[in-house]
Structure formats: structure tokens, C-alpha cells
Motif scaffolding. Structure first.
Motif, PDB file in Angstrom:
ATOM      1  N   TYR A   1      71.234  -5.591 -27.496  1.00 44.07           N
ATOM      2  CA  TYR A   1      71.524  -4.228 -27.924  1.00 44.07           C
ATOM      3  C   TYR A   1      72.930  -3.871 -27.450  1.00 44.07           C
ATOM      4  CZ  TYR A   1      66.634  -3.408 -29.081  1.00 44.07           C
ATOM      5  OH  TYR A   1      65.386  -3.466 -29.651  1.00 44.07           O
ATOM      6  N   PHE A   2      73.790  -3.554 -28.382  1.00 39.19           N
ATOM      7  CA  PHE A   2      75.150  -3.139 -28.062  1.00 39.19           C
ATOM      8  C   PHE A   2      75.235  -1.622 -28.134  1.00 39.19           C
ATOM      9  CE2 PHE A   2      75.742  -7.483 -29.274  1.00 39.19           C
ATOM     10  CZ  PHE A   2      76.817  -7.926 -28.526  1.00 39.19           C
ATOM     11  N   ASP A   3      75.762  -1.032 -27.092  1.00 42.84           N
ATOM     12  CA  ASP A   3      76.034   0.403 -27.076  1.00 42.84           C
ATOM     13  C   ASP A   3      77.481   0.627 -27.487  1.00 42.84           C
ATOM     14  OD1 ASP A   3      73.547   1.424 -26.164  1.00 42.84           O
ATOM     15  OD2 ASP A   3      74.023   0.741 -24.136  1.00 42.84           O
ATOM     16  N   PRO A   4      77.790   1.831 -27.965  1.00 38.49           N
ATOM     17  CA  PRO A   4      79.193   2.120 -28.280  1.00 38.49           C
ATOM     18  C   PRO A   4      80.033   2.107 -27.011  1.00 38.49           C
ATOM     19  CG  PRO A   4      77.890   4.106 -28.392  1.00 38.49           C
ATOM     20  CD  PRO A   4      76.930   2.980 -28.182  1.00 38.49           C
ATOM     21  N   ILE A   5      81.315   1.975 -27.186  1.00 38.20           N
ATOM     22  CA  ILE A   5      82.232   1.874 -26.051  1.00 38.20           C
ATOM     23  C   ILE A   5      82.129   3.087 -25.131  1.00 38.20           C
ATOM     24  CG2 ILE A   5      84.310   2.861 -27.079  1.00 38.20           C
ATOM     25  CD1 ILE A   5      84.755  -0.400 -25.523  1.00 38.20           C
TER      26      ILE A   5
ATOM     27  N   ALA B   1      72.369  -1.596 -37.412  1.00 36.31           N
ATOM     28  CA  ALA B   1      73.479  -0.851 -36.807  1.00 36.31           C
ATOM     29  C   ALA B   1      73.353   0.598 -37.243  1.00 36.31           C
ATOM     30  CB  ALA B   1      74.815  -1.425 -37.247  1.00 36.31           C
ATOM     31  N   GLU B   2      73.639   1.469 -36.324  1.00 33.59           N
ATOM     32  CA  GLU B   2      73.546   2.908 -36.592  1.00 33.59           C
ATOM     33  C   GLU B   2      74.755   3.614 -36.020  1.00 33.59           C
ATOM     34  OE1 GLU B   2      70.724   6.083 -34.564  1.00 33.59           O
ATOM     35  OE2 GLU B   2      69.652   4.783 -35.969  1.00 33.59           O
TER      36      GLU B   2
ATOM     37  N   GLU C   1      83.664  -1.111 -34.014  1.00 33.67           N
ATOM     38  CA  GLU C   1      83.897  -0.134 -35.074  1.00 33.67           C
ATOM     39  C   GLU C   1      82.770  -0.145 -36.108  1.00 33.67           C
ATOM     40  OE1 GLU C   1      86.297   2.165 -35.179  1.00 33.67           O
ATOM     41  OE2 GLU C   1      87.024   1.434 -33.247  1.00 33.67           O
ATOM     42  N   LEU C   2      81.872  -1.131 -36.048  1.00 34.57           N
ATOM     43  CA  LEU C   2      80.790  -1.258 -37.016  1.00 34.57           C
ATOM     44  C   LEU C   2      79.639  -0.282 -36.783  1.00 34.57           C
ATOM     45  CD1 LEU C   2      80.467  -5.163 -37.171  1.00 34.57           C
ATOM     46  CD2 LEU C   2      81.650  -3.654 -38.795  1.00 34.57           C
ATOM     47  N   PHE C   3      79.615   0.377 -35.620  1.00 30.85           N
ATOM     48  CA  PHE C   3      78.487   1.251 -35.309  1.00 30.85           C
ATOM     49  C   PHE C   3      78.935   2.433 -34.468  1.00 30.85           C
ATOM     50  CE2 PHE C   3      78.806  -1.975 -32.081  1.00 30.85           C
ATOM     51  CZ  PHE C   3      78.490  -1.354 -30.889  1.00 30.85           C
TER      52      PHE C   3
ATOM     53  N   ASN D   1      76.153   4.536 -32.754  1.00 29.87           N
ATOM     54  CA  ASN D   1      75.143   4.754 -31.721  1.00 29.87           C
ATOM     55  C   ASN D   1      74.670   3.475 -31.033  1.00 29.87           C
ATOM     56  OD1 ASN D   1      75.046   7.588 -32.078  1.00 29.87           O
ATOM     57  ND2 ASN D   1      73.839   7.274 -33.926  1.00 29.87           N
ATOM     58  N   PHE D   2      74.340   2.444 -31.805  1.00 31.05           N
ATOM     59  CA  PHE D   2      73.949   1.161 -31.233  1.00 31.05           C
ATOM     60  C   PHE D   2      73.903   0.111 -32.328  1.00 31.05           C
ATOM     61  CE2 PHE D   2      69.940   3.015 -32.519  1.00 31.05           C
ATOM     62  CZ  PHE D   2      69.217   1.943 -33.038  1.00 31.05           C
ATOM     63  N   LEU D   3      73.864  -1.145 -31.906  1.00 24.93           N
ATOM     64  CA  LEU D   3      73.771  -2.262 -32.829  1.00 24.93           C
ATOM     65  C   LEU D   3      72.849  -3.302 -32.212  1.00 24.93           C
ATOM     66  CD1 LEU D   3      76.479  -3.927 -34.906  1.00 24.93           C
ATOM     67  CD2 LEU D   3      75.189  -5.370 -33.322  1.00 24.93           C
ATOM     68  N   ILE D   4      72.011  -3.906 -33.041  1.00 26.38           N
ATOM     69  CA  ILE D   4      71.112  -4.964 -32.584  1.00 26.38           C
ATOM     70  C   ILE D   4      71.569  -6.271 -33.226  1.00 26.38           C
ATOM     71  CG2 ILE D   4      68.742  -5.831 -32.533  1.00 26.38           C
ATOM     72  CD1 ILE D   4      67.837  -2.875 -32.872  1.00 26.38           C
ATOM     73  N   ALA D   5      71.809  -7.276 -32.387  1.00 24.24           N
ATOM     74  CA  ALA D   5      72.201  -8.608 -32.867  1.00 24.24           C
ATOM     75  C   ALA D   5      71.135  -9.604 -32.438  1.00 24.24           C
ATOM     76  CB  ALA D   5      73.558  -8.997 -32.286  1.00 24.24           C
ATOM     77  N   GLU D   6      70.711 -10.457 -33.384  1.00 27.58           N
ATOM     78  CA  GLU D   6      69.673 -11.454 -33.109  1.00 27.58           C
ATOM     79  C   GLU D   6      70.236 -12.851 -33.313  1.00 27.58           C
ATOM     80  OE1 GLU D   6      65.077 -12.565 -34.317  1.00 27.58           O
ATOM     81  OE2 GLU D   6      66.048 -10.856 -35.256  1.00 27.58           O
TER      82      GLU D   6
END
Length: 155
Positions: free
Chosen positions: A48-52, A154-155, A29-31, A33-38
């Protein structure tokens, strides 16, 4: 195909015949379009996490065979003939049965590494290395995984 986040979650849960971890459902729910976690350890490891809804997109793997993105891992293992029944596990220098890969749910990736849930191990978090076809357990659950990573964007 257009889904709202809640309907996408429900559809994915129907397809896997299981409930996703609550921590993961809150995380996505935080994004939009995509989220980058390092990784916090400054190793340079990122995901890189894509939305569901992206996990529910289909792609053609053979002429008359389409698969959902989230289930791609089982076909990568089969198609590359990297194993005959067991998959090398680099996190403990052993092997896991291919059925564990067949039930996997890809949730992120980066540079030849896929991050996935193993529902047969209480939704623990694993990585699959495309270059050698090995897997490794990263965390016992998604909450533990998140404690090791910072959200960079996150976007």
C-alpha cells in the motif's frame, strides 16, 4: 498539514538532503489517497503506497519526540533492540550496517512489512520485516521494482 504534491516532494528532498528517483516522483502522481500494487508472480505480496504528504506526517514515538513517517524504520530497529550494529539481510544471508537503516526512506507497507529506499545504495528498493527485524533487497531501483508489480487499485 496540507501540501501539494510538488511542494511535498521538495520538502521531503530537503529533509533527506537528496533527490528522489524520477520514476518514484512520476509514480506518486498516479494517485491522491493511496495505491495498491501486487506482485506479478502471484505470490500474494502487495504494498500500500500512501501519498507523499502522508510520508511527511509526524507521529509521536516518545513523550517529547516526534518523527516523520518516512523515517520510522530507524526507530523501529532501535526500539525493538533487534540489532546491536548490524541488521540481518534475508536476501543474501548476510548483514548490513545499521547506518543503512538510519538513512532509509519508507515509501509503502503492508502487514508488518515496510518498503523503503536505501539512498546509500543508489536508492535501491528494500523491504523490512517487522516480525524478525530483517531486511532484503527487492530491486536495484524503483523502475525495476515497478516491473515486478501491477497496480491493482489507485485512488
Amino acid at each position: 498539514m496540507s501540501y501539494t504534491s510538488n511542494s511535498s516532494i521538495l520538502l521531503l528532498e530537503q529533509l533527506i538532503a537528496n533527490k528522489l528517483p524520477d520514476e518514484y516522483k512520476e509514480f506518486i502522481e498516479l494517485f491522491t489517497n493511496f495505491l495498491i500494487a501486487e506482485e506479478k508472480k502471484d505470490t500474494g505480496n502487495i504494498f500500500y503506497f500512501d501519498p507523499i504528504k502522508a510520508l511527511l506526517e509526524k507521529e509521536q514515538i516518545k513523550k517529547d519526540e516526534d518523527i516523520y513517517y518516512f523515517e520510522k524504520l530507524r526507530y523501529l530497529v532501535k526500539e525493538d533492540s533487534l540489532t546491536t550494529g548490524n541488521v540481518s539481510c534475508h536476501s543474501n544471508n548476510s548483514f548490513i550496517e545499521i547506518e543503512r537503516i538510519n538513512s532509509s526512506i519508507i515509501i509503502a507497507g503492508y502487514d508488518g512489512v515496510y518498503l523503503y529506499f536505501d539512498p546509500l545504495d543508489n536508492f535501491s528498493v528494500w523491504e523490512f520485516w517487522l516480525d524478525d527485524g530483517s531486511v532484503g533487497k527487492i530491486a536495484d531501483n524503483f523502475k525495476d521494482f515497478l516491473s515486478q508489480y501491477d497496480i491493482e487499485y489507485a485512488e
